[in-house]
Every structure is written in structure tokens, then in C-alpha cells.
Design a protein around this motif. Structure first.
Motif: not given
Length: 264
Positions: A17-20, A88-101
Motif C-alpha cells: 500500500d506504499l504507492r497510494p 516499522t518495516e521500511r521500503r525506501f522511495v527514490l525520487l527523480g526529476a523526469g527519470v527513474h533514479p
């Protein structure tokens, strides 16, 4: 008893349920920043979630498409702090400008390691200079003794010139100022109270013109002496009654024992 194990579905996997949550938080943050963007999600090779931000009206200042920036790193740090709570269990989120990092591990494998700098060649040892002829000690001592008094005499006038002269406070009674009815009424009320109760009062943080107005307003109040004391920002108008009365015991503040409590 059945030996069958429950199957793990994608909906029960950790972070399903991380994406929502990421979409809701990022949309709110980018909306408040004034740079809305379309979010494109992708599963990274290390298990993290990569998100490409396609800004609708151009990227924010300091952000370039396809490159890392302090703005994106700060936004990524803030987002992960909001998503994961301690314990809690962690799932890291990466952010990129215009591309998938790319994950940090993949980027480290792709980039070549920096080559070690070659060791500098050993420089030849310098030749020892020829020893200079020693001067007689008796000849140097008088020259140094003669130079010391001259230097002291020359330094004394320089120090005297460097010390700035302190500005002398002018007497407020000699100033010609226009009268202010509100300030005159307040000053006379305080002066009469000081004279009748035998209390010493002081007016601080006043301009020189206002101090002159106070002195002029209370000059004819009987049983009272008013003068300006102090220098600079600490200069104040002091009301001193001719017959000072001691404070009643109930008005005296008790002794402060905070230091003793801190030491215990």
C-alpha cells in the motif's frame, strides 16, 4: 492438520500500500510548492520504489531534468521521514526529476572507480648552505639596546592617537524642544507619585529629546529631584524624592534559592 502454507499475494506483501500513500503525500507537497507533477512509479532492482516526477509547468528552481539536485534530495528525505515510523518495516522511495533514479548500489557499479593519483617523484635533497660568518655578540647587544627606547617613544604617540575620544553626553536641560501634552501629563503623574509615596523611579530607553521634555515638564513638582544619569543606551531619567520611604516587608522579594536546588 493440513500441511499447506498460506500463499503470499501481492496485496499482503510488505509495502503493497506504499504507492497510494506516496502519491497522496507527493501530490500534496508539490501542490503546496506550486509545482504539480505527474508521478510515474517503477520497482527498483534493490526492492525500493523509484518515482519519476514529470512537472506539468516546468521544474522548480534549482532542479534539472535527469540530474540530481539538493531540492530533490531534500524532498526525498522528507517523504521517507513521513512514510516510515520508528519500529516499522521500511521500503525506501527514490525520487527523480523526469527519470527513474537508479539505486545507489547500481550507480556505484556502473561508474568506474577513480584512479589513484600517482605518487610524486622524490625531490633531490637540497644542498646544505654554507655557514654564514658569526657576528660578534658584543656588537649586536648595544645596537639592540639603542633601538628599544626609540621604538617605545615612537609607539607611545601612535597609541595615543589610536584611542578615540569618548563623546560627552550633552545636558538635556539645555535643549529646546517642543512640548508634547501626553508625555507631559504622564511625566507629571509619575513625578507626583514619586514625591507622595517616597519611591525612586526611572525612565529608560528614551530619546534625548524625550528626556528633555520630561525634565521640563516636572521641573516645578515640589519634594522631588529629577536628573539624567548614565551614558549611551543606559542613560535614564531618575525621580528621587526628598523623603524616601522604605519598602514594606511584604513588598521585598524572597531570597532566590534556585542555585541551591540545582546543586542538589
Amino acid at each position: 492438520m493440513s500441511d499447506s502454507q498460506p500463499s503470499t499475494t501481492p496485496s499482503s506483501a510488505p509495502g503493497a500500500d506504499l504507492r497510494p500513500r506516496v502519491e497522496r503525500l507527493l501530490s500534496d507537497i508539490l501542490g503546496l510548492m506550486g509545482f504539480p507533477a505527474r508521478l510515474d512509479f517503477k520497482e527498483a532492482s534493490d526492492g525500493s520504489l523509484a518515482v519519476a516526477l514529470h512537472f506539468q509547468s516546468g521544474p522548480p528552481p534549482g532542479v534539472e531534468i535527469g540530474k540530481r539536485s539538493q531540492v530533490m534530495d531534500s524532498l526525498q528525505f522528507l517523504l521517507n521521514k513521513m512514510l516510515h515510523r520508528p519500529g516499522t518495516e521500511r521500503r525506501f522511495v527514490l525520487l527523480g526529476a523526469g527519470v527513474h533514479p537508479e539505486p545507489r548500489g547500481e550507480r556505484a557499479k556502473r561508474e568506474p572507480a577513480p584512479a589513484a593519483a600517482p605518487a610524486p617523484a622524490a625531490a633531490p635533497a637540497p644542498r646544505a648552505p654554507a655557514p654564514a660568518p658569526a657576528r660578534p655578540a658584543k656588537a649586536a647587544a648595544p645596537a639592540q639596546a639603542k633601538a628599544t627606547p626609540a621604538q617605545g617613544k615612537a609607539a607611545a604617540p601612535a597609541q595615543a592617537k589610536a584611542a578615540p575620544a569618548r563623546a560627552v553626553e550633552s545636558d538635556e536641560r539645555s535643549l529646546e524642544v517642543a512640548e508634547e501634552p501626553a508625555l507631559r501629563a504622564a511625566a507629571r503623574a509619575l513625578a507626583e507619585k514619586s514625591s507622595s509615596l517616597g519611591r525612586v523611579y526611572a525612565l529608560v530607553t528614551m530619546k534625548q529629546e524625550d528626556r528633555a521634555r520630561v525634565l521640563k515638564a516636572v521641573s516645578d513638582v515640589p519634594g522631588l529631584k529629577v536628573a539624567c544619569e548614565g551614558e549611551g543606551r543606559n542613560r535614564r531619567v531618575v525621580f528621587t524624592p526628598d523623603k524616601a520611604a522604605p519598602l514594606p516587608k511584604r513588598s521585598i522579594l524572597p531570597a532566590d534559592d534556585d542555585e541551591d536546588d540545582l546543586e542538589g
